[in-house]
Design a protein around this motif. Structure first.
Motif, PDB file in Angstrom:
ATOM      1  N   LEU A   1       0.914  -1.411   0.111  1.00  0.00           N
ATOM      2  CA  LEU A   1      -0.134  -0.115   0.186  1.00  0.00           C
ATOM      3  C   LEU A   1       0.831   1.124  -0.144  1.00  0.00           C
ATOM      4  CD1 LEU A   1      -2.548   2.059   0.528  1.00  0.00           C
ATOM      5  CD2 LEU A   1      -2.521   1.093   2.220  1.00  0.00           C
TER       6      LEU A   1
ATOM      7  N   LEU B   1       0.510   4.231  -2.587  1.00  0.00           N
ATOM      8  CA  LEU B   1       0.456   5.831  -2.530  1.00  0.00           C
ATOM      9  C   LEU B   1       1.559   6.575  -3.280  1.00  0.00           C
ATOM     10  CD1 LEU B   1      -1.471   5.201   1.183  1.00  0.00           C
ATOM     11  CD2 LEU B   1      -2.771   5.710  -0.777  1.00  0.00           C
TER      12      LEU B   1
ATOM     13  N   VAL C   1      -7.264  11.302  -2.743  1.00  0.00           N
ATOM     14  CA  VAL C   1      -7.460   9.878  -2.396  1.00  0.00           C
ATOM     15  C   VAL C   1      -5.486  10.091  -0.975  1.00  0.00           C
ATOM     16  CG1 VAL C   1      -6.485   8.019  -2.854  1.00  0.00           C
ATOM     17  CG2 VAL C   1      -8.000   9.366  -3.798  1.00  0.00           C
TER      18      VAL C   1
ATOM     19  N   ARG D   1      -6.151  11.579   1.886  1.00  0.00           N
ATOM     20  CA  ARG D   1      -7.086  11.091   2.834  1.00  0.00           C
ATOM     21  C   ARG D   1      -6.144  10.281   3.148  1.00  0.00           C
ATOM     22  NH1 ARG D   1     -10.724  11.616  -0.612  1.00  0.00           N
ATOM     23  NH2 ARG D   1     -11.261   8.799  -1.439  1.00  0.00           N
ATOM     24  N   ALA D   2      -5.886   9.051   2.395  1.00  0.00           N
ATOM     25  CA  ALA D   2      -5.025   8.047   3.302  1.00  0.00           C
ATOM     26  C   ALA D   2      -3.761   8.122   4.264  1.00  0.00           C
ATOM     27  CB  ALA D   2      -3.675   7.232   1.579  1.00  0.00           C
TER      28      ALA D   2
ATOM     29  N   ARG E   1      -5.981   8.697   7.574  1.00  0.00           N
ATOM     30  CA  ARG E   1      -6.384   7.280   7.802  1.00  0.00           C
ATOM     31  C   ARG E   1      -5.931   7.023   8.249  1.00  0.00           C
ATOM     32  NH1 ARG E   1      -8.221   4.483  10.584  1.00  0.00           N
ATOM     33  NH2 ARG E   1      -9.208   3.085  10.073  1.00  0.00           N
ATOM     34  N   ARG E   2      -4.471   6.050   8.316  1.00  0.00           N
ATOM     35  CA  ARG E   2      -3.134   5.921   8.715  1.00  0.00           C
ATOM     36  C   ARG E   2      -2.780   6.489   9.398  1.00  0.00           C
ATOM     37  NH1 ARG E   2       0.947   3.638   4.002  1.00  0.00           N
ATOM     38  NH2 ARG E   2       1.148   5.892   3.739  1.00  0.00           N
TER      39      ARG E   2
ATOM     40  N   ASP F   1     -14.383   2.525   6.346  1.00  0.00           N
ATOM     41  CA  ASP F   1     -13.499   1.201   5.538  1.00  0.00           C
ATOM     42  C   ASP F   1     -14.272   0.124   5.029  1.00  0.00           C
ATOM     43  OD1 ASP F   1     -11.171   3.097   7.148  1.00  0.00           O
ATOM     44  OD2 ASP F   1     -12.173   0.882   9.023  1.00  0.00           O
TER      45      ASP F   1
ATOM     46  N   TRP G   1      -9.788  -1.342   6.325  1.00  0.00           N
ATOM     47  CA  TRP G   1      -9.155   0.532   5.837  1.00  0.00           C
ATOM     48  C   TRP G   1      -8.147   0.409   4.961  1.00  0.00           C
ATOM     49  CZ3 TRP G   1      -3.941   1.825   6.885  1.00  0.00           C
ATOM     50  CH2 TRP G   1      -3.500   0.561   7.645  1.00  0.00           C
TER      51      TRP G   1
ATOM     52  N   LEU H   1      -8.064   1.961   1.274  1.00  0.00           N
ATOM     53  CA  LEU H   1      -7.258   2.664   0.435  1.00  0.00           C
ATOM     54  C   LEU H   1      -6.691   2.444  -0.392  1.00  0.00           C
ATOM     55  CD1 LEU H   1      -5.613   3.892   4.027  1.00  0.00           C
ATOM     56  CD2 LEU H   1      -7.199   4.966   2.518  1.00  0.00           C
TER      57      LEU H   1
ATOM     58  N   ASP I   1      -9.297   2.784  -2.587  1.00  0.00           N
ATOM     59  CA  ASP I   1      -8.952   4.219  -3.406  1.00  0.00           C
ATOM     60  C   ASP I   1      -8.141   4.649  -4.249  1.00  0.00           C
ATOM     61  OD1 ASP I   1     -11.703   4.315  -1.881  1.00  0.00           O
ATOM     62  OD2 ASP I   1     -10.654   4.749  -0.562  1.00  0.00           O
ATOM     63  N   ALA I   2      -6.720   3.856  -4.363  1.00  0.00           N
ATOM     64  CA  ALA I   2      -5.666   3.925  -4.999  1.00  0.00           C
ATOM     65  C   ALA I   2      -5.631   3.528  -6.280  1.00  0.00           C
ATOM     66  CB  ALA I   2      -4.364   3.579  -4.144  1.00  0.00           C
TER      67      ALA I   2
END
Length: 569
Positions: free
Chosen positions: A12, A16, A41, A44-45, A48-49, A162, A257, A261, A264-265
């Motif tokens: 991930l 990203l 994105v 946002r990632a 969230r992380r 999520d 979650w 992500l 989304d990516a």
């Protein structure tokens, strides 16, 4: 947080990072909405992380009357959600928390003010609460609400949670609005999407089976193959245990979650790929079940050397290279005559202008950093400028062959990005090119010395004869005069010197003509090399950089889409 790389997949973090790189590379080249979406994105990632990864945020979404609020109350063991048939029923999102310690910052980020901690006796008893530990369950407003603010809130949270649980009902499960606006765009999010057909208690078992099969068909057409489809009844509790078990497994896995992500990516990378292929950011093509988003086109490799030839030829004409080459040959002949001609007449040559100096050329190249003045080469004609523009366009067209239009346009723009510098760059290149005009060949000194010796012999013969004439005029005794055969030496020196000087001058001119051609050829090669450097620096290097940018973009998009090639892992 560094995520472990699954075997045969891109991590991930790498996806990203690749998405961020692709957005940076596409900035100013592709549609702004696609670039902004990719950056959103990534942002946002990162947010969230940095929040709790021990909690899984699941959202119940659906239309008015689908029963999602009843299902929310049943799962949470509360009566938090208002149940009714009027529109709108759910006006604001609210959260039920199972062991929600540490979830405050996450809910603050989600902007969920209404929160309720589920105790050990709710949501299926103590065992159920323990199995759901870490779950944050949201009841979203109705996606078909007559209130715009409610629909916007659904859209906002649907991008952040999520796990998405879409609650449909037998009357509206095939509604195009929910499929086209919400479900079909989630083809990338199959791993974080669950579809529930509520109110199956209103159907006979056979009708429920038919509805579930038809819903499965519609989801497959949306690209949601493999997404769990559960039939439940919030009124009777049928199927709720299976839904709770599915939620428990997702919560226990604690990867929803990260999967969200990653999806989304991939979706953002798909959007960049469509924009790169020339489709608008809002153009998702066919339904998500159709073939995958367009692949970024990789342009064929085009050698800069192949592009440099025609471009250099056109720029050479515009820079006046043929005129300079001709001047090099003329200047060599001019200077040769001045250095090796008959001394009696060579001074006349000084009154003739030097062809290279007239163009303000021919001096040694200026040291690095010194200012170089403009030459006196005539400006390019309209025809030459047109030829240059055509050559630049042709080079750009050849370099961008096979590229989609957004990148081809960027390559064309890059080829013209430094066009204003071409004229000065070419003039400076010609002015600083060493033409070899300042070098004096050895034979000039030899021929020049020979001419002076011949002139000395001629002068000696003339003076000798003048002395003999004076002695005869004064009636003095005539001294003996040596002869060369029948001719007296004074006459031989005078006439022979004149003839020899003329012959040497003519031979020097012939040698100078050949030397001028040789120097012209060398100058032409040197000038072409200098012009080619200008062509590469001002036209081809920007083009090459743009092509390299596109190649890096396609690689970054492929990595962001988790397209693992053989041998990569």
């Amino acid at each position: 947080m560094k995520l472990l790389r699954r075997r045969g997949a891109v991590s991930l973090d790498d996806r990203l990072a690749a998405l961020e790189e692709a957005a940076d590379l596409a900035d100013g080249r592709l549609e702004a909405a696609a670039v902004a979406g990719a950056r959103a994105v990534v942002s946002r990632a990162g947010a969230r992380r940095s929040l709790s990864v021990d909690h899984t945020v699941a959202a119940l979404a659906g239309a008015t009357g689908s029963g999602k609020s009843s299902l929310f109350n049943l799962l949470s063991g509360t009566a938090l959600a208002t149940v009714g048939v009027t529109r709108p029923t759910t006006s604001t999102a609210q959260a039920a928390l199972w062991e929600g310690a540490g979830s405050g910052p996450l809910l603050d980020w989600l902007e969920i003010p209404n929160r309720h901690e589920v105790d050990g006796t709710a949501g299926g008893g103590p065992e159920g609460a323990e199995g759901m530990a870490g779950l944050v369950l949201l009841d979203l407003p109705d996606h078909d609400s007559i209130e715009l603010a409610h629909r916007l809130e659904v859209d906002r949270l649907a991008r952040l949670v999520d796990l998405l649980v879409w609650v449909l009902d037998p009357q509206k499960y095939a509604d195009a609005a929910v499929h086209d606006r919400y479900l079909a765009p989630l083809a990338r999010h199959r791993d974080v999407t669950v579809v529930v057909l509520n109110q199956i208690d209103r159907l006979s078992p056979e009708a429920a089976e038919r509805c579930l099969a038809d819903l499965r068909r519609l989801l497959d057409a949306d690209g949601l193959t493999g997404v769990p489809v559960l039939g439940v009844s919030a009124r009777t509790g049928a199927g709720v245990a299976e839904l709770r078990a599915l939620l428990e497994s997702r919560v226990a896995d604690r990867r929803s979650w990260a999967d969200r992500l990653a999806a989304d990516a991939g979706a953002a990378a798909d959007l960049l790929a469509r924009a790169s292929a020339g489709a608008g950011a809002g153009d998702s093509g066919d339904r998500a079940g159709a073939p995958r988003a367009a692949e970024p086109v990789k342009a064929p490799e085009t050698s800069a050397d192949a592009l440099a030839g025609p471009l250099t030829s056109a720029l050479s004409q515009a820079a006046g290279v043929p005129l300079v080459v001709a001047a090099v040959a003329k200047a060599h002949r001019h200077r040769s005559v001045a250095a090796t001609g008959w001394p009696v007449t060579r001074w006349i040559r000084r009154f003739r202008p030097d062809p290279l100096r007239r163009l303000r050329l021919g001096a040694a190249s200026a040291p690095e950093g010194d200012a170089v003045g403009r030459t006196s080469i005539p400006a390019a004609t309209t025809v030459q400028r047109s030829q240059t523009d055509t050559a630049v366009r042709d080079a750009a067209a050849a370099a961008s062959a096979g590229l989609p239009e957004p990148w081809a346009a960027a390559v064309r723009h890059a080829a013209r990005s430094r066009a204003d510098e071409l004229e000065d760059g070419l003039d400076r290149a010609v002015a600083t090119t060493s033409l070899g005009a300042s070098r004096r060949p050895v034979w000039w000194r030899v021929a020049g010395a020979a001419q002076w010796l011949v002139l000395a012999a001629t002068a000696a013969g003339a003076l000798w004869l003048l002395g003999l004439f004076a002695m005869d005029y004064l009636r003095l005794p005539e001294p003996p005069v040596p002869t060369a055969g029948e001719a007296p030496w004074p006459t031989v020196l005078l006439l022979g010197g004149v003839l020899t000087g003329i012959v040497l001058a003519l031979l020097s001119r012939a040698v100078a003509w050949l030397g001028g051609r040789r120097r012209a050829r060398k100058a032409a090669r040197a000038l072409r090399a200098s012009v080619e450097q200008v062509a590469r620096a001002l036209v081809l290097e920007p083009v090459t950089e743009e092509l390299s940018r596109h190649r890096r973009f396609t690689e970054a998009v492929s990595e962001a889409r988790d397209e693992v090639r053989p041998g990569r892992g």
